[in-house]
Design a protein around this motif. Structure first.
Motif, PDB file in Angstrom:
ATOM      1  N   ARG A  44     -14.930 -18.426 112.974  1.00  0.00           N
ATOM      2  CA  ARG A  44     -14.092 -18.791 111.838  1.00  0.00           C
ATOM      3  C   ARG A  44     -12.611 -18.677 112.158  1.00  0.00           C
ATOM      4  NH1 ARG A  44     -14.377 -15.403 106.362  1.00  0.00           N
ATOM      5  NH2 ARG A  44     -12.949 -14.096 107.555  1.00  0.00           N
ATOM      6  N   SER A  74      -8.599 -19.646 110.340  1.00  0.00           N
ATOM      7  CA  SER A  74      -7.967 -19.833 109.034  1.00  0.00           C
ATOM      8  C   SER A  74      -6.622 -20.523 109.193  1.00  0.00           C
ATOM      9  CB  SER A  74      -7.778 -18.486 108.327  1.00  0.00           C
ATOM     10  OG  SER A  74      -6.860 -17.680 109.040  1.00  0.00           O
ATOM     11  N   LYS A  86      -5.045 -21.158 101.204  1.00  0.00           N
ATOM     12  CA  LYS A  86      -5.659 -20.642 102.427  1.00  0.00           C
ATOM     13  C   LYS A  86      -6.917 -21.451 102.719  1.00  0.00           C
ATOM     14  CE  LYS A  86      -5.116 -17.242 104.555  1.00  0.00           C
ATOM     15  NZ  LYS A  86      -4.463 -16.955 105.859  1.00  0.00           N
ATOM     16  N   PHE A 103     -10.272 -21.615 105.281  1.00  0.00           N
ATOM     17  CA  PHE A 103     -11.091 -20.878 106.239  1.00  0.00           C
ATOM     18  C   PHE A 103     -12.129 -21.823 106.853  1.00  0.00           C
ATOM     19  CE2 PHE A 103      -9.550 -17.789 103.176  1.00  0.00           C
ATOM     20  CZ  PHE A 103      -9.057 -16.781 103.999  1.00  0.00           C
ATOM     21  N   LYS A 138      -8.502 -20.683  97.570  1.00  0.00           N
ATOM     22  CA  LYS A 138      -9.004 -20.656  98.944  1.00  0.00           C
ATOM     23  C   LYS A 138     -10.004 -21.785  99.149  1.00  0.00           C
ATOM     24  CE  LYS A 138      -8.383 -15.660  99.365  1.00  0.00           C
ATOM     25  NZ  LYS A 138      -9.033 -14.344  99.559  1.00  0.00           N
ATOM     26  N   TYR A 152     -13.017 -23.166 101.707  1.00  0.00           N
ATOM     27  CA  TYR A 152     -13.963 -22.758 102.747  1.00  0.00           C
ATOM     28  C   TYR A 152     -14.639 -24.009 103.304  1.00  0.00           C
ATOM     29  CZ  TYR A 152     -13.249 -18.268 100.456  1.00  0.00           C
ATOM     30  OH  TYR A 152     -12.684 -17.141  99.911  1.00  0.00           O
TER      31      TYR A 152
END
Length: 282
Positions: free
Chosen positions: A20, A22, A108, A110, A122, A124
């Motif tokens: 992972r 970011s 953000k 990820f 966020k 993902y």
């Protein structure tokens, strides 16, 4: 034998958590619009990941800038100093450029998750590619640009309500026609500018290419509450349009009354002249 081979394969495959990565995203409003065509013709310093809007440039290793037509640039993992340098470099291609506009947002991202989702600021993703960079950047850019118009329209709505309040209280003398027309002109200009930019807030063409991109866009659209914000903004635009008409009608009526007074005064003057001439003849 097969069990031992399977074990070796599992050992060779690192877990998703270790894979992972970011990205820190910073999106900011720079001006009315960015001339992407001129920018691409003149800015040769950075390699272009994609030249189709929104365009993606590689500023450094793992650091990217994404530019939209409607005056917003989105940075991926770009430190503040490099952001400021890049903004200065592209300022000549930005209409009504101002580096101090207070409209910005952060996000953000990820990479390496088993499923893709968007929540609480966020994002993902299972993996990243240029199309996902475009979609994510486009939506956060929409949100930032929309904030600018929200604030501007809100100011004009407040000003319009102030003018209506003055008229309601009968304090007409406080409103000179010149000032009133200027206020109406400013309100109409903001309304027109907002409407002309709303067409740029359509879904990006990239989302039609892959279903996962459309799902990502829809999740981001919901996260930033763009649908509700668009509806509220349109409602305020309609409010401005309706009440501007009332103010213009008021000005027209005032002018009509003024002309009536002038006509009455002229008639009285002619009557006085007639009476004066008649009196002299006697």
């Amino acid at each position: 034998m097969m069990e031992e081979q399977a074990k070796r394969e599992v050992v060779k495959t690192p877990p998703l958590k270790k894979l992972r990565k970011s990205f820190s995203i910073f999106s900011c409003y720079l001006g009315e619009k960015i001339d992407l065509k001129k920018l691409q013709e003149n800015l040769k310093k950075y390699p272009y990941i994609t030249r189709d809007p929104p365009i993606v440039l590689k500023l450094a290793l793992g650091q990217y800038a994404v530019l939209t037509k409607f005056g917003v640039v989105t940075f991926w993992n770009v430190p503040k100093r490099l952001r400021e340098e890049f903004i200065q470099e592209i300022s000549q291609f930005v209409e009504e450029f101002d580096k101090n506009y207070p409209y910005f947002d952060t996000l953000k991202v990820f990479i390496g998750k088993e499923t893709e989702d968007v929540k609480f600021g966020k994002v993902y993703l299972t993996k990243i590619d240029k199309e996902k960079v475009q979609v994510i950047s486009f939506v956060i850019s929409q949100s930032v640009a929309l904030e600018r118009f929200e604030k501007e329209i809100e100011q004009r709505v407040s000003e319009l309500e102030r003018l209506i309040g003055i008229l309601r209280l009968g304090k007409i003398k406080k409103l000179r026609e010149k000032d009133l027309l200027r206020e109406i002109g400013d309100i109409l200009a903001v309304r027109q500018r907002t409407i002309s930019h709303l067409s740029l807030f359509d879904k990006p063409e990239t989302t039609w290419e892959r279903a996962e991109l459309e799902r990502l866009y829809n999740k981001l659209f919901y996260e930033f509450e763009l649908g509700d914000r668009f509806d509220i903004l349109n409602e305020k635009i309609r409010f401005l349009a309706d009440h501007n008409k009332l103010l213009l009608d008021f000005i027209s009526t005032q002018r009509g009354h003024f002309l009536e007074m002038i006509i009455i005064i002229l008639i009285l003057i002619e009557l006085l002249i007639f009476l004066g001439e008649t009196f002299l003849k006697w």
